[in-house]
Write a protein that holds these residues in place. Structure first.
Motif, short mmCIF file in Angstrom:
data_model
loop_
_atom_site.label_atom_id
_atom_site.label_comp_id
_atom_site.label_asym_id
_atom_site.label_seq_id
_atom_site.Cartn_x
_atom_site.Cartn_y
_atom_site.Cartn_z
N SER A 173 0.81 -1.23 0.00
CA SER A 173 0.00 0.00 0.00
C SER A 173 0.84 1.27 0.00
O SER A 173 0.32 2.36 0.23
N GLU A 181 -4.11 -2.93 2.32
CA GLU A 181 -4.56 -3.79 1.22
C GLU A 181 -3.36 -4.54 0.64
O GLU A 181 -2.25 -4.01 0.60
N THR A 217 -3.36 -5.81 -4.69
CA THR A 217 -3.16 -4.75 -5.68
C THR A 217 -2.36 -5.28 -6.86
O THR A 217 -1.60 -6.22 -6.73
N ASP A 218 -2.55 -4.67 -8.05
CA ASP A 218 -1.66 -5.06 -9.14
C ASP A 218 -0.66 -3.94 -9.41
O ASP A 218 0.00 -3.89 -10.43
N GLU A 219 -0.54 -3.03 -8.45
CA GLU A 219 0.38 -1.91 -8.64
C GLU A 219 1.72 -2.16 -7.95
O GLU A 219 1.79 -2.86 -6.96
#
Ligand code: 5AD
Ligand code: SF4
Length: 493
Positions: A157, A179, A182-184
């Motif tokens: 995050s 979180e 995530t795909d970041e």
């Protein structure tokens, strides 16, 4: 600078570095990111000892792996870009951040004892934040255990960090970023790098492998790779800024999957990075045996700038234990990868990670690990006692090995590996290696650095060496953990 440059290589989770037999339970030294001074700001607050607390200042301490070290460099970049100034002591900072490690229980405990030292800080108006794996693992529970903490944010995050900081600046008492789905990746405009010649570069974050003992898939989330174009762009910028050694990072670095249409393989990426003008050394860690193929060996064999060193954690020499660990390979399959490396025309140094005392590990299983050491002939090994971790499948496994037995096995393993390293290093006496000059000893004419194979070299030179230069050193003596030599020439950049 807040830390010395003998940070060596290994590795990505909760431990120190360098090719060596290392009892990691005691190792994990915290390191701080040095002071990135910008403009002075008026002191606003006072600490309990009467010292000044600078408004808009931060202190950042990092526990654990190189991935954490590099995340901290990025976090520092984010804060500096927002006008914060980095300071060297927690007492004088308005924001105190701990980037934490939870790979083994001891590492996690250390974080809570450190947090305890700052119990009274809130009264002074200081903001305490917990980042990294303990943050992800413990989440909001940290607020009840240490109510003086205001920020809890896991690595998946970090993109939210500027937002979270704004909320704190606006007077919010408690903020979280927890979180993981995530795909970041955490890419920043500004990264404050801590070493002027060697730069870390994350190419893949998270882990999809699900080893049964490991918290990483839980704390760092699923695998996310950066595009090859964005990696190569950053490499060019780093080369322009004078960095000559790059270390590509990922929990499973060789599982890299280019998300762009280019679909560059990991081995192709290694070559492309090594070909950027100005880059003289490319390292990568950590490789997972399942995704390790001949194409990587071929790349090392043919491109001199790709360092002749592979860190390939085996964890156990027993197929039965490897299965229980969900490592996805058997002993023989691992040894096939070792054979690929040993068949290369260029001598490639090989290091590993080993765990003793995994639930159900019998004396026979342990002996298989010992016999694997004879076959693999590692240049270094990080040896750990199994540590049960929350949110991992192995937590529920029976057959716990008593602590004393784990300690015995660890000692036997380390003694054996130490002798293997002694023999391997003694073979190198009389040979010459290129070394990057990384440190100057207090003793006159004494310097230190690493070879391409990541061996520590302590050497004598009558010249006034410059840190970051490359010199040739002839080995005169060897110990299990380092080489001793004399400079015999230099290589121009
Ligand atoms: N107990 C002991 N060692 C562990 N490692 C990871 N999880 C655990 C655990 N629960 C070790 C593995 C890994 C290294 C980074 O840390 O050997 O490769
Ligand atoms: Fe943990 Fe296994 Fe992933 Fe390595 S490959 S980070 S040991 S789950």
């Amino acid at each position: 600078m807040g830390k010395s440059f003998d940070i060596g290589l290994e590795m990505l989770a909760g431990r120190g570095v360098g090719v060596g037999v290392t009892l990691n339970e005691t190792q994990d030294p915290p390191s701080k990111i040095g002071c990135g001074a910008s403009e002075e700001r008026p002191a606003r607050l006072r600490d309990s000892s009467g010292g000044a607390i600078g408004a808009g200042t931060f202190y950042l301490e990092t526990f654990g792996c190189q991935m954490n070290e590099h995340d901290s460099e990025k976090v520092a970049g984010v804060l500096l870009a927002r006008g914060y100034r980095q300071v060297e002591s927690a007492e004088s900072a308005s924001v105190i951040l701990y980037n934490t490690c939870s790979i083994r229980e001891k590492a996690a405990q250390k974080v809570f004892s450190r947090l305890g030292e700052y119990r009274s800080t809130q009264e002074d108006g200081q903001i305490i934040g917990v980042l990294g794996c303990v943050a992800q693992q413990e989440g909001e529970k940290i607020f009840s255990r240490a109510p003086w903490v205001s920020l809890v944010c896991g690595s998946a995050s970090y993109r939210k960090l500027p937002q979270l900081l704004s909320q704190l600046e606006a007077g919010n008492r408690r903020v979280t970023g927890l979180e993981t789905g995530t795909d970041e990746t955490f890419e920043t405009e500004v990264t404050r790098r801590d070493n002027p010649w060697r730069a870390y570069l994350t190419i893949i974050e998270g882990c999809d492998k699900a080893c049964s003992y490991c918290v990483v898939p839980f704390t760092r989330g699923p695998e996310r790779s950066r595009t090859s174009a964005s990696i190569l762009e950053e490499v060019r910028q780093l080369a322009d800024a004078g960095y000559t050694e790059l270390q590509l990072l990922g929990q499973t670095v060789n599982s890299y999957t280019d998300p762009s249409a280019r679909r560059m393989r990991f081995s192709e990426l290694l070559v492309a990075v090594a070909e950027v003008p100005g880059i003289r050394r490319v390292r990568f860690t950590t490789s997972h045996p399942r995704d390790f193929g001949k194409d990587i060996v071929d790349a090392i064999e043919t491109v001199p700038a790709i360092c002749e060193h592979v860190h390939l954690p085996v964890q156990s020499g027993s197929t039965r234990v490897l299965r229980a660990m969900a490592r996805t390979y058997a002993r023989e399959e691992y040894l096939e990868k070792v054979a690929l490396l040993r068949a290369a025309k260029r001598e490639i140094s090989l290091t590993t990670d080993l765990i003793v005392g995994f639930p159900g590990e019998t004396e026979k299983d342990f002996e298989e690990t010992l016999s694997l050491l004879d076959l693999a002939q590692y240049d270094g090994a990080f040896c750990f006692k199994y540590s049960p971790r929350p949110n991992t499948p192995s937590l529920k496994m029976d057959d716990a090995i008593p602590e004393e037995e784990k300690s015995r096995r660890l000692a036997v393993l380390m003694d054996k590996q130490r002798e293997i390293q002694r023999t391997r290093n003694e073979r190198l006496i009389g040979q010459s290696f290129e070394v990057m000059v990384e440190g100057k000893s207090k003793k006159e004419h004494q310097w230190s650095g690493h070879t391409s194979s990541n061996k520590v070299m302590n050497f004598t030179s009558r010249e006034q060496e410059s840190l970051g230069d490359y010199v040739h050193v002839k080995v005169a003596a060897a110990t299990p953990n380092s080489l001793v030599g004399e400079a015999v020439g230099r290589t121009e950049g």
